[in-house]
Scaffold this motif. Structure first.
Motif, short mmCIF file in Angstrom:
data_model
loop_
_atom_site.label_atom_id
_atom_site.label_comp_id
_atom_site.label_asym_id
_atom_site.label_seq_id
_atom_site.Cartn_x
_atom_site.Cartn_y
_atom_site.Cartn_z
N TYR A 116 17.04 36.95 67.14
CA TYR A 116 18.50 37.00 66.99
C TYR A 116 18.72 38.44 66.02
O TYR A 116 19.94 38.72 66.18
N ALA A 117 17.76 38.83 65.48
CA ALA A 117 18.09 40.24 64.54
C ALA A 117 18.16 41.18 65.47
O ALA A 117 18.99 42.08 65.38
N VAL A 118 17.28 41.11 66.62
CA VAL A 118 17.62 42.06 67.73
C VAL A 118 18.81 42.02 68.38
O VAL A 118 19.54 43.15 68.63
N GLN A 119 19.37 40.81 68.77
CA GLN A 119 20.64 40.62 69.45
C GLN A 119 21.65 41.03 68.44
O GLN A 119 22.64 41.69 68.91
N ALA A 120 21.72 40.92 67.11
CA ALA A 120 22.63 41.33 66.33
C ALA A 120 22.67 43.00 66.05
O ALA A 120 23.96 43.34 65.88
N ALA A 121 21.57 43.48 65.94
CA ALA A 121 21.55 44.89 66.02
C ALA A 121 22.16 45.49 67.38
O ALA A 121 23.00 46.31 67.35
N LEU A 122 21.82 44.90 68.32
CA LEU A 122 22.51 45.70 69.63
C LEU A 122 23.95 44.98 69.55
O LEU A 122 24.80 46.00 70.19
N THR A 123 24.30 44.06 69.09
CA THR A 123 25.71 43.85 69.13
C THR A 123 26.51 44.92 68.10
O THR A 123 27.52 45.20 68.49
N GLU A 124 25.94 45.25 67.08
CA GLU A 124 26.46 46.14 66.25
C GLU A 124 26.39 47.58 66.90
O GLU A 124 27.61 48.15 66.55
N GLY A 125 25.70 47.76 67.58
CA GLY A 125 25.60 49.18 68.17
C GLY A 125 27.02 49.11 69.38
O GLY A 125 27.50 50.11 69.50
N ARG A 126 27.00 48.13 70.05
CA ARG A 126 28.01 47.75 71.07
C ARG A 126 29.46 48.10 70.39
O ARG A 126 30.14 48.51 70.71
N LEU A 127 29.69 47.41 69.13
CA LEU A 127 30.88 47.38 68.45
C LEU A 127 31.06 48.71 67.95
O LEU A 127 32.22 49.15 67.97
N ALA A 128 30.18 49.49 67.44
CA ALA A 128 30.24 50.83 66.81
C ALA A 128 30.58 51.68 67.76
O ALA A 128 31.27 52.52 67.87
N ALA A 129 30.31 51.49 69.54
CA ALA A 129 30.52 52.45 70.54
C ALA A 129 32.09 51.85 71.06
O ALA A 129 32.60 52.24 71.95
N GLY A 130 32.77 50.87 70.31
CA GLY A 130 34.15 50.48 70.71
C GLY A 130 34.32 49.32 71.71
O GLY A 130 35.53 48.88 71.89
N ALA A 131 33.10 48.57 71.74
CA ALA A 131 33.29 47.29 72.44
C ALA A 131 33.95 46.29 71.58
O ALA A 131 34.07 46.47 70.22
N ARG A 132 34.54 45.32 71.92
CA ARG A 132 35.21 44.14 71.35
C ARG A 132 34.75 42.98 71.77
O ARG A 132 34.73 42.58 72.82
N ILE A 133 34.24 42.00 70.70
CA ILE A 133 33.94 40.63 71.16
C ILE A 133 35.16 39.82 71.54
O ILE A 133 36.09 39.67 70.92
N VAL A 134 34.93 39.06 72.73
CA VAL A 134 35.98 38.18 73.07
C VAL A 134 35.51 36.53 73.21
O VAL A 134 36.29 35.81 73.54
N GLY A 135 34.32 36.54 73.02
CA GLY A 135 33.87 35.12 73.11
C GLY A 135 32.23 35.03 72.93
O GLY A 135 31.42 36.05 72.51
N ARG A 136 31.80 33.92 73.21
CA ARG A 136 30.22 33.50 73.33
C ARG A 136 29.87 32.89 74.55
O ARG A 136 30.69 32.12 75.34
N LYS A 137 28.57 32.82 74.88
CA LYS A 137 27.82 32.19 75.88
C LYS A 137 26.74 31.34 75.46
O LYS A 137 26.08 31.68 74.46
#
Length: 274
Positions: free
Chosen positions: A48-69
């Motif tokens: 989950y640490a890897v997943q969180a870091a990847l998420t942070e990278g996506r957000l920094a690039a302009g992506a927006r979280i809309v939900g979960r799976k």
């Protein structure tokens, strides 16, 4: 995620290396080797640490979280992938498609389709018992959905740690048009049939999803809260497969029919994501 972000920020070399490997695969379109040699096959915190870091990278690039799976809720899918527990991932705005949309086959690495129920929340799940009655009350409506799973890891050669790190093997999702409140259908009783090019390839029921998709959502609400990122009003939740996933490729048309919820269709064409 509060617990995992701290691990990623600490700069543990194995976390950094796993992030770089998965990021490289996503950017190049060439699947990579598993990351379990770096973080282990079942180290939940590291994955989950890897997943969180990847998420942070996506957000920094302009992506927006809309939900979960929620992933790996079906025993059939768990057997397919050799794991024995659910996991969770993040849905970003660029993953969303509508019923009938055409999806470039290159949009998702090594795509596989599965049919499930998606829920949209009308209220936060950020406290309280987070039990089935509270979760049911928080749901605005459910719709038929296709999840187009994808793996940055070559050949889907994954353990639990690999898929969690890789954002629960997420790719894209397609929502049906018919919206139903929970007083109009019972998730655990839904019967699903999924076809590829008119041939039935997967069947199942709501009961295949941790016994009841509502219980899957209970698991997600509690786990997301424990990880410091509770579910929020307006978010889409993919509650988990009702039957086995199947590979798809350019030229395929995938349709899922879910009793009480209707149908949802996606078509795949040649090309990369636009």
């Amino acid at each position: 995620m509060k617990e995992t972000t701290g691990l990623a920020a600490a700069g543990r070399p194995e976390i950094v290396a796993a992030v770089e490997r998965l990021t490289g695969a996503a950017a190049s379109g060439v699947p990579c080797a598993p990351v379990r040699d770096l973080i282990g096959p079942d180290d939940l915190a590291a994955a989950y640490a890897v997943q969180a870091a990847l998420t942070e990278g996506r957000l920094a690039a302009g992506a927006r979280i809309v939900g979960r799976k929620i992933g790996l809720t079906s025993e059939a899918v768990q057997r397919q992938l050799g794991v024995d527990q659910p996991d969770l991932g993040v849905l970003f705005d660029d993953m969303a498609y509508a019923d009938g949309d055409t999806i470039p086959a290159g949009r998702v690495l090594q795509p596989r389709a599965e049919a499930e129920i998606a829920f949209v929340l009308r209220s936060d799940l950020a406290g309280g018992p987070l039990d089935a009655p509270q979760v049911r009350d928080a749901i605005e409506y459910g719709v038929a959905a296709l999840e187009i799973c994808g793996s940055r890891i070559a050949g889907w050669d994954i353990t639990f740690g690999d898929t969690v790190a890789d954002n629960a093997s997420s790719g894209a999702y397609v929502l049906g048009r018919r919206r139903h409140a929970l007083d109009a259908f019972e998730p655990k009783d839904v019967v699903m049939s999924m076809s590829v090019n008119g041939e039935e390839v997967s069947t199942g029921t709501g009961a295949a999803c941790l016994g009841d998709p509502i219980e899957a959502l209970v698991w997600l609400a509690r786990t997301a809260y424990e990880l410091g990122e509770p579910l929020r009003a307006g978010q889409v939740v993919l509650s988990g497969a009702l039957g086995p996933m199947r590979p798809v490729s350019a030229g395929d048309t995938v349709t899922a029919t879910l009793s009480g919820l209707g149908t949802v269709t996606a078509r795949f064409t040649e090309g990369a994501a636009s």
